[in-house]
Design a protein around this motif. Structure first.
Motif, PDB file in Angstrom:
ATOM      1  N   LYS A  38       0.836  -1.206   0.000  1.00 37.08           N
ATOM      2  CA  LYS A  38       0.000   0.000   0.000  1.00 37.08           C
ATOM      3  C   LYS A  38       0.874   1.260   0.000  1.00 37.08           C
ATOM      4  N   ASN A  42       0.823   4.106  -2.887  1.00 35.48           N
ATOM      5  CA  ASN A  42       0.650   5.527  -2.576  1.00 35.48           C
ATOM      6  C   ASN A  42       1.760   6.384  -3.182  1.00 35.48           C
ATOM      7  N   ASN A  43       2.835   5.697  -3.609  1.00 37.98           N
ATOM      8  CA  ASN A  43       3.944   6.395  -4.269  1.00 37.98           C
ATOM      9  C   ASN A  43       3.993   6.057  -5.762  1.00 37.98           C
TER      10      ASN A  43
END
Length: 242
Positions: A38, A42-43
């Motif tokens: 996750k 998110n990056n």
């Protein structure tokens, strides 16, 4: 995964293709693996899990596309292939030195092979790991190679020193550090304290009700404290961390 994290600031896009359903599953377990996955998502890292590469396509001598077994086609300029490593010990086959079925040089607590006066150290050896009842283990990490070389040198000088170090390693991705100590191979349960979503946690890996390894993120100095306890020859029970 370290390469993928590094490239997010350099590349237009980064994709990870993996046979498992979550990254690091064998090492960190599914729950911690999903939390790290996750963080990567998110990056801007895209994951293609439970599949593999079936074809690399080129154009004018340069990589153009990566075709997955699922049929998905990824545009790509660079492909980094992580397929693991095997020890380059083939040259020892006729030497009489004991090599195990995976090609690792077998040594005792003094880093000596079965041939007197011949020592081996580092990524190419299987050595007795004190904290797992002297089970033969291969741990390809620089901290372990350092201590291997030291123990081997001391015994070449007839100091009679046995290896008893506790494995300790770390990695950093997106400015966050994961610390790990022990030897978690074959763990059967994971006890997690803290918050996985906040990436502030400690995970205790247990086998037969004994803590065999610990990993943490933003939870210092717990891993170092556990390493000290294990180095002192004391065991930590599952009920102690629940």
């Amino acid at each position: 995964m370290e390469v993928a994290a590094y490239l997010t600031e350099k590349a237009h896009s980064v994709s990870v293709v993996e046979l498992e359903e979550v990254p690091f599953k064998k090492f960190f377990g599914e729950r911690v693996g999903r939390a790290i996955m996750k963080m990567f998502e998110n990056n801007r890292v895209k994951f293609y899990m439970q599949t593999e590469v079936s074809e690399l396509r080129e154009q004018e001598g340069k990589l153009k596309e990566v075709v997955l077994k699922s049929g998905k086609v990824l545009r790509a300029d660079v492909c980094v292939i992580g397929i693991g490593a095997t020890p380059a010990t083939g040259f020892l086959k006729q030497s009489g030195i004991n090599i195990d079925s995976k090609g690792f040089i077998v040594v005792n607590k003094m880093m000596q092979t079965n041939i007197p006066g011949v020592f081996a150290a580092g990524d190419a050896v299987a050595f007795p790991l004190a904290l797992r009842n002297n089970k033969k283990a291969n741990i390809p990490h620089w901290q372990m190679a350092h201590i291997h070389g030291r123990i081997a040198a001391l015994n070449m000088l007839a100091h009679g020193t046995e290896i008893s170090t506790v494995p300790y390693l770390w990695t950093a991705m997106f400015g966050k550090s994961i610390r790990y100590t022990g030897y978690g191979e074959g763990f059967d349960d994971v006890v997690i304290q803290g918050d996985l979503d906040e990436l502030k946690f400690v995970a205790f890996y247990t086998k037969n009700d004994e803590v065999v390894a610990v990993a943490s993120m933003n939870y210092d100095p717990i891993v170092s404290k556990v390493a000290e306890v294990l180095a002192a020859g004391r065991s930590i029970r599952k009920r102690d961390v629940e």
